[in-house]
Motif scaffolding. Structure first.
Motif, PDB file in Angstrom:
ATOM      1  N   ARG A  49       0.826  -1.217   0.000  1.00 18.10           N
ATOM      2  CA  ARG A  49       0.000   0.000   0.000  1.00 18.10           C
ATOM      3  C   ARG A  49       0.862   1.270   0.000  1.00 18.10           C
ATOM      4  NH1 ARG A  49      -4.803  -1.639   4.348  1.00 18.10           N
ATOM      5  NH2 ARG A  49      -5.432  -3.554   3.281  1.00 18.10           N
ATOM      6  N   LEU A  50       1.966   1.205  -0.706  1.00 17.65           N
ATOM      7  CA  LEU A  50       2.870   2.353  -0.776  1.00 17.65           C
ATOM      8  C   LEU A  50       2.302   3.421  -1.708  1.00 17.65           C
ATOM      9  CD1 LEU A  50       6.314   0.510  -1.113  1.00 17.65           C
ATOM     10  CD2 LEU A  50       5.242   1.389   0.970  1.00 17.65           C
ATOM     11  N   PHE A  51       2.432   4.688  -1.324  1.00 17.20           N
ATOM     12  CA  PHE A  51       2.032   5.803  -2.174  1.00 17.20           C
ATOM     13  C   PHE A  51       3.235   6.480  -2.813  1.00 17.20           C
ATOM     14  CE2 PHE A  51      -1.698   5.197   0.408  1.00 17.20           C
ATOM     15  CZ  PHE A  51      -2.744   5.480  -0.456  1.00 17.20           C
ATOM     16  N   SER A  52       4.420   6.072  -2.418  1.00 14.89           N
ATOM     17  CA  SER A  52       5.658   6.592  -3.005  1.00 14.89           C
ATOM     18  C   SER A  52       6.710   5.502  -2.969  1.00 14.89           C
ATOM     19  CB  SER A  52       6.141   7.829  -2.231  1.00 14.89           C
ATOM     20  OG  SER A  52       6.404   7.492  -0.877  1.00 14.89           O
ATOM     21  N   VAL A  53       7.728   5.671  -3.794  1.00 17.45           N
ATOM     22  CA  VAL A  53       8.798   4.682  -3.846  1.00 17.45           C
ATOM     23  C   VAL A  53       9.687   4.819  -2.613  1.00 17.45           C
ATOM     24  CG1 VAL A  53       8.794   4.607  -6.361  1.00 17.45           C
ATOM     25  CG2 VAL A  53      10.254   6.265  -5.190  1.00 17.45           C
ATOM     26  N   PRO A  54      10.345   3.761  -2.181  1.00 16.77           N
ATOM     27  CA  PRO A  54      11.268   3.867  -1.044  1.00 16.77           C
ATOM     28  C   PRO A  54      12.356   4.895  -1.338  1.00 16.77           C
ATOM     29  CG  PRO A  54      10.863   1.572  -1.608  1.00 16.77           C
ATOM     30  CD  PRO A  54      10.259   2.378  -2.702  1.00 16.77           C
ATOM     31  N   PRO A  55      12.736   5.698  -0.362  1.00 19.33           N
ATOM     32  CA  PRO A  55      13.717   6.753  -0.624  1.00 19.33           C
ATOM     33  C   PRO A  55      15.096   6.235  -1.015  1.00 19.33           C
ATOM     34  CG  PRO A  55      13.243   6.575   1.730  1.00 19.33           C
ATOM     35  CD  PRO A  55      12.241   5.715   1.032  1.00 19.33           C
ATOM     36  N   SER A  56      15.458   5.043  -0.551  1.00 21.21           N
ATOM     37  CA  SER A  56      16.765   4.492  -0.898  1.00 21.21           C
ATOM     38  C   SER A  56      16.685   2.974  -0.932  1.00 21.21           C
ATOM     39  CB  SER A  56      17.833   4.938   0.103  1.00 21.21           C
ATOM     40  OG  SER A  56      17.518   4.465   1.406  1.00 21.21           O
ATOM     41  N   LEU A  57      17.588   2.386  -1.691  1.00 24.06           N
ATOM     42  CA  LEU A  57      17.650   0.944  -1.869  1.00 24.06           C
ATOM     43  C   LEU A  57      19.092   0.488  -1.702  1.00 24.06           C
ATOM     44  CD1 LEU A  57      15.584   0.837  -5.199  1.00 24.06           C
ATOM     45  CD2 LEU A  57      14.698   0.199  -2.953  1.00 24.06           C
ATOM     46  N   PRO A  58      19.301  -0.791  -1.447  1.00 26.15           N
ATOM     47  CA  PRO A  58      20.675  -1.294  -1.477  1.00 26.15           C
ATOM     48  C   PRO A  58      21.312  -1.006  -2.836  1.00 26.15           C
ATOM     49  CG  PRO A  58      19.214  -2.916  -0.487  1.00 26.15           C
ATOM     50  CD  PRO A  58      18.341  -1.839  -1.040  1.00 26.15           C
ATOM     51  N   LEU A  59      22.527  -0.553  -2.821  1.00 28.76           N
ATOM     52  CA  LEU A  59      23.171  -0.131  -4.069  1.00 28.76           C
ATOM     53  C   LEU A  59      23.362  -1.272  -5.060  1.00 28.76           C
ATOM     54  CD1 LEU A  59      25.834   2.375  -2.691  1.00 28.76           C
ATOM     55  CD2 LEU A  59      23.622   2.868  -3.749  1.00 28.76           C
ATOM     56  N   ASP A  60      23.335  -2.515  -4.574  1.00 28.77           N
ATOM     57  CA  ASP A  60      23.528  -3.655  -5.478  1.00 28.77           C
ATOM     58  C   ASP A  60      22.207  -4.289  -5.903  1.00 28.77           C
ATOM     59  OD1 ASP A  60      22.791  -4.759  -3.078  1.00 28.77           O
ATOM     60  OD2 ASP A  60      24.283  -6.376  -3.119  1.00 28.77           O
ATOM     61  N   THR A  61      21.093  -3.561  -5.718  1.00 30.42           N
ATOM     62  CA  THR A  61      19.779  -4.091  -6.089  1.00 30.42           C
ATOM     63  C   THR A  61      19.753  -4.507  -7.563  1.00 30.42           C
ATOM     64  OG1 THR A  61      18.630  -2.725  -4.445  1.00 30.42           O
ATOM     65  CG2 THR A  61      17.313  -3.580  -6.268  1.00 30.42           C
ATOM     66  N   GLY A  62      19.362  -5.761  -7.778  1.00 32.81           N
ATOM     67  CA  GLY A  62      19.283  -6.266  -9.144  1.00 32.81           C
ATOM     68  C   GLY A  62      17.861  -6.531  -9.590  1.00 32.81           C
ATOM     69  N   ASN A  63      16.971  -6.771  -8.633  1.00 36.87           N
ATOM     70  CA  ASN A  63      15.569  -7.065  -8.935  1.00 36.87           C
ATOM     71  C   ASN A  63      14.706  -6.285  -7.949  1.00 36.87           C
ATOM     72  OD1 ASN A  63      12.986  -8.200  -9.156  1.00 36.87           O
ATOM     73  ND2 ASN A  63      13.784 -10.202  -9.731  1.00 36.87           N
ATOM     74  N   LEU A  64      13.912  -5.345  -8.463  1.00 35.46           N
ATOM     75  CA  LEU A  64      13.081  -4.490  -7.609  1.00 35.46           C
ATOM     76  C   LEU A  64      11.609  -4.650  -7.983  1.00 35.46           C
ATOM     77  CD1 LEU A  64      12.610  -2.259  -5.517  1.00 35.46           C
ATOM     78  CD2 LEU A  64      13.088  -0.581  -7.326  1.00 35.46           C
ATOM     79  N   SER A  65      10.803  -5.051  -7.011  1.00 35.55           N
ATOM     80  CA  SER A  65       9.364  -5.171  -7.228  1.00 35.55           C
ATOM     81  C   SER A  65       8.624  -4.150  -6.375  1.00 35.55           C
ATOM     82  CB  SER A  65       8.875  -6.578  -6.881  1.00 35.55           C
ATOM     83  OG  SER A  65       7.459  -6.648  -7.028  1.00 35.55           O
ATOM     84  N   LEU A  66       7.898  -3.274  -7.055  1.00 37.01           N
ATOM     85  CA  LEU A  66       7.033  -2.284  -6.403  1.00 37.01           C
ATOM     86  C   LEU A  66       5.583  -2.499  -6.841  1.00 37.01           C
ATOM     87  CD1 LEU A  66       9.368   0.782  -6.953  1.00 37.01           C
ATOM     88  CD2 LEU A  66       8.805  -0.214  -4.741  1.00 37.01           C
ATOM     89  N   ALA A  67       5.268  -3.720  -7.240  1.00 31.16           N
ATOM     90  CA  ALA A  67       3.959  -4.039  -7.792  1.00 31.16           C
ATOM     91  C   ALA A  67       2.867  -3.961  -6.731  1.00 31.16           C
ATOM     92  CB  ALA A  67       3.988  -5.442  -8.403  1.00 31.16           C
ATOM     93  N   ASN A  68       1.632  -3.742  -7.220  1.00 31.61           N
ATOM     94  CA  ASN A  68       0.438  -3.793  -6.375  1.00 31.61           C
ATOM     95  C   ASN A  68       0.478  -2.782  -5.226  1.00 31.61           C
ATOM     96  OD1 ASN A  68      -0.479  -6.093  -7.912  1.00 31.61           O
ATOM     97  ND2 ASN A  68       0.944  -7.338  -6.718  1.00 31.61           N
ATOM     98  N   ASN A  69       0.816  -1.552  -5.584  1.00 35.36           N
ATOM     99  CA  ASN A  69       0.801  -0.460  -4.622  1.00 35.36           C
ATOM    100  C   ASN A  69      -0.054   0.682  -5.169  1.00 35.36           C
ATOM    101  OD1 ASN A  69       2.566  -1.173  -2.252  1.00 35.36           O
ATOM    102  ND2 ASN A  69       4.024  -1.586  -3.903  1.00 35.36           N
ATOM    103  N   HIS A  70       0.123   1.895  -4.640  1.00 36.05           N
ATOM    104  CA  HIS A  70      -0.645   3.059  -5.083  1.00 36.05           C
ATOM    105  C   HIS A  70       0.286   4.171  -5.557  1.00 36.05           C
ATOM    106  CE1 HIS A  70      -4.072   1.086  -3.201  1.00 36.05           C
ATOM    107  NE2 HIS A  70      -3.401   1.020  -2.062  1.00 36.05           N
TER     108      HIS A  70
END
Length: 292
Positions: A49-70
């Motif tokens: 139920r996120l309305f915005s993307v996370p402000p920061s991620l691990p720098l080595d992120t290879g797979n990011l899922s932000l599906a099914n949010n707002h």
């Protein structure tokens, strides 16, 4: 002042403390975001139920899922620090546009899912900086009515493109001709207008169908009425013969002659009808005078 040996001892104690603080700061900037789960290089923030993307991620992120949010918007340059990102899942959000330069720095991004959002337009150069894209999913955007002819410019490696279940009535051939690596294309579920302007696209589809995986049976014409419900690829060159009819000078002269004859005939008919009506009126009046 403290003895030299004391200061050296303090420095020896302070060094590890400074390293620990630096490590803590670094961890704060690259740790797993709140409400997300991280495993290896995969960061899963779906269904939170996120309305915005996370402000920061691990720098080595290879797979990011932000599906099914707002999520309705993404900050410009959000992906700039994540050079190892290969898969980005943004399906089922409230996105209507992407900021310019979003993919700058994401030079390894290969899979992008933007399905089930609110896009109405795919503008020119929307994905140009994501030159490593192999699969792009724009399906189930019911308000998507236009794809700019240069929307996919720079995606020479793109192999799969999904434009199904949108609001597209037409698609410029230029948008596809710039995709030399395309082997999978889905167009079904759109209200295609199969008029004369559709002929170049259909010719391209027929020429590439042997090497392109297409949902050709689901892609149907909605108009004009005479072909409504027909699969796109069932239309042949004969279906567009009327689009190529040209009139010669003789044809124009014949049409002008027929028009002239019809006009003369109309005038003559009206003249005869007028004479007939006048005669009937006089005959009727004469009959009344005789009765008197």
């Amino acid at each position: 002042p403290a003895p030299r040996e004391g200061r050296g001892h303090e420095a020896m104690l302070l060094g590890p403390c400074l390293l620990a603080v630096a490590a803590a700061v670094a961890a704060a900037g690259t740790g797993c975001p709140v409400l997300c789960s991280c495993r290896g290089q995969a960061v899963d923030c779906s269904g939170q139920r996120l309305f915005s993307v996370p402000p920061s991620l691990p720098l080595d992120t290879g797979n990011l899922s932000l599906a099914n949010n707002h999520i309705a918007s993404i900050p410009p340059g959000y992906l700039g620090c994540y050079g190892q990102l290969r898969t980005l899942d943004l399906r089922n959000n409230s996105l209507a546009a992407l900021p310019a330069g979003l993919f700058r720095g994401a030079r390894h991004l290969a899979h992008l899912d933007l399905s089930y959002n609110n896009f109405s337009l795919v503008p020119a150069d929307m994905f140009r900086e994501a030159s490593a894209l192999l699969r792009l999913d724009l399906s189930h955007n019911p308000g998507l009515h236009r794809v700019h002819p240069q929307a996919f410019r720079g995606l020479a490696q793109l192999r799969e493109l999904d434009l199904s279940y949108g609001g597209l009535a037409a698609l410029s051939l230029d948008a596809l001709e710039g995709l030399p690596g395309l082997v999978g294309l889905r167009l079904g579920g759109n209200p295609w207008l199969c008029g004369c302007a559709m002929e170049p696209l259909l010719k391209w589809l027929r020429g590439h169908i042997q090497r392109c995986s297409s949902d050709s049976q689901q892609a149907e014409c909605w108009a004009p009425p005479e072909v409504a419900g027909a699969p796109l690829l069932s239309l042949t060159d004969e279906s567009f013969q009327a689009c190529h009819l040209t009139l010669t000078l003789d044809d124009y002269l014949f049409i002008a002659f027929v028009g002239f004859v019809v006009s003369i005939a109309s005038v003559a008919t009206n003249f005869l009808l007028g004479i007939t009506a006048n005669c009937c009126h006089r005959w009727s009046k004469a009959s009344e005078d005789e009765d008197v």
